[in-house]
Structure formats: structure tokens, C-alpha cells
Design a protein around this motif. Structure first.
Motif, short mmCIF file in Angstrom:
data_model
loop_
_atom_site.label_atom_id
_atom_site.label_comp_id
_atom_site.label_asym_id
_atom_site.label_seq_id
_atom_site.Cartn_x
_atom_site.Cartn_y
_atom_site.Cartn_z
N TYR A 149 -4.29 8.36 6.35
CA TYR A 149 -3.00 7.99 5.76
C TYR A 149 -2.04 9.17 5.92
CZ TYR A 149 -5.83 4.55 3.15
OH TYR A 149 -6.68 3.53 2.79
N THR A 275 2.11 8.35 0.23
CA THR A 275 2.03 7.98 1.64
C THR A 275 3.42 7.99 2.29
OG1 THR A 275 2.19 5.61 1.12
CG2 THR A 275 -0.01 6.57 1.27
N ASP A 277 5.30 6.11 4.08
CA ASP A 277 5.75 4.80 4.56
C ASP A 277 6.88 4.31 3.66
OD1 ASP A 277 4.57 3.78 2.22
OD2 ASP A 277 2.69 3.37 3.23
N SER A 278 7.40 3.16 3.98
CA SER A 278 8.57 2.66 3.26
C SER A 278 8.27 2.33 1.81
CB SER A 278 9.12 1.41 3.97
OG SER A 278 8.12 0.40 4.06
#
Length: 415
Positions: A149, A275, A277-278
């Protein structure tokens, strides 16, 4: 000892913070990589992931695989294991992950309490399946193979992000309400402190010599045995609320299980992943010390990283209250789901021991306790912690300095 001496010593020793002392120990704790680490990582990937990893030979590992140390040192070492683009078989297996994380076990570091060498083998898959921790592909005596991740660690700046803080508080509440197949012995922290006091008595003259040798001003300003007795007595009072059913803050009946939960027991920023990410998802890692015990331990460990250093003080009450309110809200949702309307006296969320004020008090107590306990972990570890002696005592003296001032403010506030 005058109050000015203890407060001044604490500020002097902790200027820049305990964390700054800890940063200087990175090289000592990091240690060396295992021999043939590339071959070991590939063997674990082949064993538990298969696919294209199975077709990559050990002989070609230097050309086809990147193995890069990420973090770790004292109890584990974390590596990124990546198939390189020049591997001709990559295009034939698009479903197989080309990046994995290998967590290799280092020396099992036991601080004299609940350590079980098989515990992380139980906890890691459980948390991975529930989405609270990384997905686990496989576990073997050498370590674990995890999903990769891209992430960063949670920081103090994140405490101002209400959405992210809410996610983390709810995640901790969910963790605390899990039923894990590990020992339910709840008094390990009390056992550890009692054992530490006995060791302190045995080594008192030796420790006094070291305090003087390394100019440990904070140690010299206190009676360490009295401080340990205060901590043990406070823990006994706190733990009695589990066994007597009494809220020690208000002297009212409460449920014995409210404060007794599954704890992470190493709930610090380095073990909280944000993480890249969005969604900004969160994951918890490193469950070696997970155990049943007091919920205040996890709260105290987290907020001990945000203690203000100049002047020494607890983290901002508003930040802690916001986190605790979200934690209580999720805990109430999980615990009160089967309680019907009109039965408020049976609801977790309605008991005084679970109020924001009560939980904040628990949190502050364990922030204080942490700064005394960390000293005992280092000094009484019989050289298990790989630090030179001078650095060990510098860290411990800084920790004691913070403990002195936070305890003074905590007691003054309760009067």
C-alpha cells in the motif's frame, strides 16, 4: 526537591522533545539486513503469492527483483519486494501483484508481560480480513507477506483533519470491540510495573551511580521507588473498576467490561498508515503486542506523541476531546445496538465511565504512565534494547522529565 527544581529539570531535559532523542537512535536500532535477504524475500513471495513470482528463479533474483528496506529494526524489518520491468513474464500475468511487502521477524523483544510469539500470527490475518490492517498473503516462521500500500504515517498535523481523525477514532473503537482468540489476562501492565519495582530495589545502588555518571538531573530530583509505587497504586485503583463494577471517578455502578478491551498496545503514529489514494484510507500495522487490557493505554500511547515540549504540557484538550467524542460515538453504536429504546440505564453510551470527561482523564493518566514505563522498558531490559548506555540514560532522563511535569499538572487539575 523543590517544585522549581523538578519543573526546570524537566524542561531542560525535554527541550526538543523525547522524540528528538529517539531520532538519534535510528542507526543503532535499525541493525543489519539478513544474509541473502533477496533470496529469502523471493522464496516467501513464491510460496504465498505464486503466479509470476513462481517463475522467477533464485539465480536471476539480482536482475529481476528489487528488494528495498523500508522501515523496522527492533522487532521486525520491512522490505519492498518488486518485480522489475525487464522481467519478460510480467505481461503474461496482469492479475498477480508485482509489488509486495515482506515483514521479516527480528529478535523477539519481550518487555516482561504478555508477549506471545504466535500472537501476531493470529492478529495480522484477523485485522487484514476485517480491513483494519494490511491484507496478509501468508505467514511463516521467518515473517509475513503483505499487500503493498503506498502510504505515509499519521502525523500531528493530521490531528487538525476532522474527517481523518474521525476515521481513526472509529477504527480504534472497532478494534477495541473485537473478540480475538488470545489471552484475556488483563493485568499485564500492572504485573510489569510490579516486577519493575522489584528490579529497581535490587539495582538501586547501581542505578544511582549511572544517574550521577550521566548527569541525569531528572532522575536525581525524584525518588524513583516512590514514583513507581504511585503508578502501581494508581493502576490498581484504575483496574479495580473492572473487577468491582465501580466508576472510581464518580463512585457509581458501571459495567465491568467498559474499560477492558482488546488493545493494540503500540498505537503510535508509525503504526498508523494513511494510504496515498483519493479515499485517504487508514490501516493499522504491527500487532506483536496486542493484548486485552485498558482502553486508556491506546489513547495514551497515541497522544503521548503530541505532548507539548516547551513548556511541557498535555496535548490540546480540544484535539483530544474531538477524537474521544468520535471514539465514544462509534463505541456506543457497536455496544448499544442490541439495547432497546427505553433501556438507557443499560446503554454503554449512557454510563458516566464512558463520558468524554472520564475517558479524557484515562487518556491523560496513561500519557503520564507511558513516560515512566518507557524508562523501565529501556533500563530494565537487561541489554535487550540495542542502544549504547549513554543514549539509553539520556532517553530515560528526558522521559522522566516529561513525566514529572505532566504528573504535577494532572494532580493539580484534579484538586
Amino acid at each position: 526537591m523543590s517544585s522549581n527544581e523538578s519543573t526546570g529539570g524537566a524542561d531542560d531535559a525535554a527541550t526538543g522533545g523525547l522524540g528528538d532523542y529517539m531520532k538519534t537512535t535510528t542507526t543503532q536500532i535499525k541493525g543489519t539486513d539478513p544474509e541473502n535477504v533477496r533470496q529469502l524475500c523471493l522464496r516467501m513471495c513464491r510460496q504465498f503469492v505464486g503466479g509470476i513470482w513462481s517463475t522467477t528463479s533464485v539465480q536471476s533474483v539480482d536482475n529481476n527483483i528489487l528488494v528495498k528496506r523500508l522501515t523496522g529494526g527492533l522487532t521486525n524489518k520491512i522490505y519492498l519486494c518488486q518485480l522489475l520491468a525487464n522481467n519478460d513474464d510480467l505481461a503474461d500475468d496482469t492479475d498477480c501483484p508485482t509489488k509486495l511487502v515482506i515483514r521479516l521477524n527480528a529478535k523477539r523483544f519481550c518487555i516482561g508481560h504478555h508477549q506471545d510469539v504466535h500472537k501476531d500470527y493470529i492478529m495480522a490475518p484477523l485485522l487484514g480480513q476485517l480491513g483494519l490492517g494490511p491484507k496478509i498473503y501468508g505467514i511463516c516462521p521467518e515473517g509475513q507477506v503483505l499487500q503493498y500500500y503506498p502510504h505515509r504515517h499519521f502525523t500531528e498535523n493530521d490531528m487538525t483533519d476532522k474527517q481523518l481523525v474521525g476515521k481513526l477514532a472509529k477504527m480504534l473503537a472497532q478494534f477495541h470491540q473485537l473478540d480475538a482468540p488470545i489471552s484475556k489476562h488483563s493485568d499485564w501492565i500492572l504485573d510489569f510495573c510490579t516486577d519493575g519495582l522489584a528490579k529497581l530495589v535490587d539495582r538501586e545502588s547501581e542505578l544511582i551511580e549511572k544517574f550521577n555518571e550521566y548527569n541525569c538531573l531528572n532522575f536525581q530530583s525524584i525518588d524513583l521507588k516512590l514514583e513507581m509505587n504511585w503508578l502501581i497504586e494508581s493502576l490498581e485503583t484504575y483496574m479495580s473498576s473492572h473487577t468491582t463494577g465501580v466508576d472510581t471517578d464518580t463512585d457509581t455502578d458501571t459495567t465491568t467490561a467498559d474499560r477492558f478491551v482488546l488493545t493494540h498496545a503500540d498505537f503510535r503514529c508509525g503504526n498508523i498508515w494513511v494510504t496515498n489514494d483519493s479515499t485517504g484510507s487508514l490501516l493499522l500495522s504491527d500487532f506483536d503486542h496486542s493484548s486485552y487490557g485498558s482502553r486508556g493505554l491506546d489513547l495514551g500511547l497515541l497522544f503521548s506523541e503530541f505532548v507539548r515540549k516547551s513548556p511541557i504540557d498535555f496535548p490540546d484538550d480540544q484535539l483530544m476531546r474531538r477524537f474521544i467524542a468520535d471514539y465514544i460515538g462509534e463505541s456506543g453504536r457497536l455496544c448499544d445496538g442490541d439495547v432497546g429504546d427505553g433501556n438507557d440505564d443499560q446503554k454503554w453510551s449512557k454510563r458516566s465511565v464512558n463520558s468524554v470527561d472520564s475517558v479524557l482523564n484515562e487518556c491523560k493518566f496513561f500519557i503520564i504512565a507511558y513516560h515512566l514505563i518507557v524508562m523501565f522498558i529501556i533500563i530494565m531490559s537487561d541489554n535487550e534494547v540495542p542502544l549504547d548506555e549513554k543514549t539509553s540514560y539520556a532517553i530515560c532522563d528526558a522521559s522522566i522529565g516529561i513525566y514529572i511535569e505532566l504528573k504535577r499538572k494532572f494532580i493539580a487539575h484534579k484538586k
